[in-house]
Design a protein around this motif. Structure first.
Motif, short mmCIF file in Angstrom:
data_model
loop_
_atom_site.label_atom_id
_atom_site.label_comp_id
_atom_site.label_asym_id
_atom_site.label_seq_id
_atom_site.Cartn_x
_atom_site.Cartn_y
_atom_site.Cartn_z
N VAL A 44 0.85 -1.19 0.00
CA VAL A 44 0.00 0.00 0.00
C VAL A 44 0.88 1.23 0.00
N ASN A 45 0.71 2.05 -1.00
CA ASN A 45 1.55 3.25 -1.16
C ASN A 45 1.00 4.39 -0.31
N GLY A 46 1.05 4.21 1.00
CA GLY A 46 0.54 5.21 1.92
C GLY A 46 0.13 4.56 3.23
N PRO A 47 -0.39 5.34 4.17
CA PRO A 47 -0.79 4.78 5.46
C PRO A 47 -2.05 3.92 5.33
N ILE A 48 -2.16 2.92 6.20
CA ILE A 48 -3.40 2.18 6.38
C ILE A 48 -4.06 2.71 7.64
N SER B 175 -12.67 9.32 14.16
CA SER B 175 -11.22 9.56 14.09
C SER B 175 -10.64 9.11 12.77
N GLY B 176 -11.05 7.94 12.30
CA GLY B 176 -10.55 7.44 11.03
C GLY B 176 -10.97 8.31 9.87
N LEU B 177 -12.22 8.77 9.89
CA LEU B 177 -12.71 9.65 8.82
C LEU B 177 -11.95 10.98 8.82
N ALA B 178 -11.70 11.52 10.01
CA ALA B 178 -10.98 12.79 10.10
C ALA B 178 -9.56 12.66 9.56
N LEU C 123 -5.26 4.01 2.70
CA LEU C 123 -6.24 2.93 2.63
C LEU C 123 -7.01 2.92 3.94
N LEU C 124 -8.33 3.07 3.87
CA LEU C 124 -9.19 3.14 5.06
C LEU C 124 -9.94 1.82 5.20
N LEU C 125 -9.67 1.09 6.27
CA LEU C 125 -10.27 -0.22 6.50
C LEU C 125 -11.32 -0.15 7.61
N VAL D 123 -2.29 3.67 11.08
CA VAL D 123 -2.99 4.61 11.95
C VAL D 123 -4.10 3.85 12.68
N VAL D 124 -4.00 3.76 14.00
CA VAL D 124 -5.02 3.08 14.80
C VAL D 124 -6.13 4.07 15.10
N ALA D 125 -7.31 3.84 14.51
CA ALA D 125 -8.45 4.73 14.70
C ALA D 125 -9.69 3.96 15.13
#
Length: 383
Positions: free
Chosen positions: A61-65, A72-75, A88-90, A187-189
């Motif tokens: 993944v070319n960026g943060p997961i 928090s994840g959406l922000a 990448l937003l999981l 990123v833990v969200a």
């Protein structure tokens, strides 16, 4: 080689106008978000079992997961989107903000003013009340997703995220998937309310009534005239008791330890807003003294109703332990009138009710566990 290199979710749509805020944010983040290593493809290898050869696809993944598509994840995703940085937003559930959408009681509103709860770069609509309802908050989050073109990948539950110091990459495994993601940042969200806290209750197996967590509670319909034991005296416990009262039930609330109860608003001003303003000028202990003094003026001494205040103030307690004070939305008058009865800690549940440590024994139709939630990232985040 069984590997795949993908750009993470980056919207093709670009805003026609870029204001100064995203550019300033860009400068702050750039030192921490460097491009992926050009040698990354050589890091993919086949995993081999001792008995059989098993090939598992690894997706770089070319960026943060970002793990978790709650507020928090959406922000976080929106900030990266504005900077045109890939991510990448999981999300393990089938929708955003699943806790708010599917696992809250009907009467829930924000306990803090909307000005303190808006996400970056998009305030709440002006016509929303100061304390938006659950449905209004969800409508705001849905609009936020549309505005920033956020596309979470639903149904992807992270089983483990393990950092490999040799390569500088995170290995993110998805439950039930035959592949794993590789990335440089996770990123833990998932928030501090990821899973319900279920306390052990002696005698639970013997109790013939219903025992549910507040996550399953919607309203007091069907409990009119019933004795209901609510275990927990935080914001959820207080509000569930209030809702039970309004539906004609008879709530009893278990209070195990000290609790700070503050009015949500003091003399027409948000308590939280006042606390934040005072904290800019006064020491924390002095702000606590003012808050408790004003609360006592409005409620009277809470100890005589069975609600003992902790020795340290509400803000200091939050700072040291994470325990949030209760912002009362109507339960205190019910406690003072004895419509909500305060009980000591449970000794054991019985066949038809509960026995308490002070020797009292009562019968109950149902037990609602309102001891809150806890984070779960320690079960899957490994270093």
């Amino acid at each position: 080689m069984d590997c795949l290199y993908v750009d993470a979710e980056l919207s093709k749509e670009k805003e026609e106008e870029e204001d100064a805020q995203p550019r300033q944010l860009h400068h702050r983040l750039l030192p921490h978000l460097q491009p992926p290593p050009t040698s990354a493809p050589s890091l993919f290898k086949l995993s081999t079992s001792a008995t059989t050869l098993h090939q598992r696809l690894r997706v770089y993944v070319n960026g943060p997961i970002i793990v978790g598509a709650g507020p928090s994840g959406l922000a976080t995703a929106a900030c990266l989107q504005l900077l045109h940085l890939p991510f990448l937003l999981l999300e393990k559930e089938s929708c955003i903000a699943c806790l708010w959408r599917e696992r809250t009681y009907d009467r829930l509103k924000l306990h803090l003013p909307k000005a303190f709860c808006s996400l970056p770069f998009m305030p709440f609509p002006a016509h929303f009340p100061d304390y938006p309802t659950r449905d209004q908050f969800l409508a705001y989050l849905d609009a936020y997703c549309r505005h920033f073109h956020l596309r979470p990948r639903f149904g992807q539950c992270v089983e483990s995220a393990t950092f490999d110091p040799a390569t500088g990459l995170w290995h993110v495994s998805i439950m039930g998937a035959e592949f794993e993601y590789l990335c440089r940042w996770v990123v833990v969200a998932t928030g501090e309310n990821a899973v319900p806290h279920l306390p052990e209750l002696p005698g639970r197996e013997a109790f013939k009534g219903n025992v549910v967590h507040s996550i399953c509670y919607k309203n007091g319909e069907g409990l009119r005239g019933k004795e209901v034991l609510v275990v927990g005296c935080g914001n959820s416990g207080m509000e569930v008791c209030l809702d039970l009262c309004e539906h004609g039930a008879k709530p009893f609330m278990v209070v195990r330890s000290g609790v700070h109860v503050l009015p949500r608003d003091m003399f027409g001003v948000s308590t939280f807003r006042a606390a934040m303003a005072l904290s800019k000028w006064l020491p924390l202990k002095m702000v606590d003294m003012i808050l408790v003094f004003l609360a006592e003026r409005m409620f009277g001494g809470t100890q005589k109703y069975g609600l003992r205040r902790p020795e340290i103030g509400p803000l200091e307690l939050k700072s040291k332990t994470g325990k949030t004070p209760v912002l009362d939305v109507g339960a205190m008058p019910m406690i003072k009138s004895r419509n909500i009865k305060i009980m000591a800690e449970i000794d054991t549940l019985t066949t038809n009710g509960a026995k308490f440590v002070d020797g009292k024994e009562l019968e109950f139709h149902s037990v609602i566990l309102a001891r809150g939630y806890k984070s779960n990232f320690s079960s899957w985040l490994k270093r």
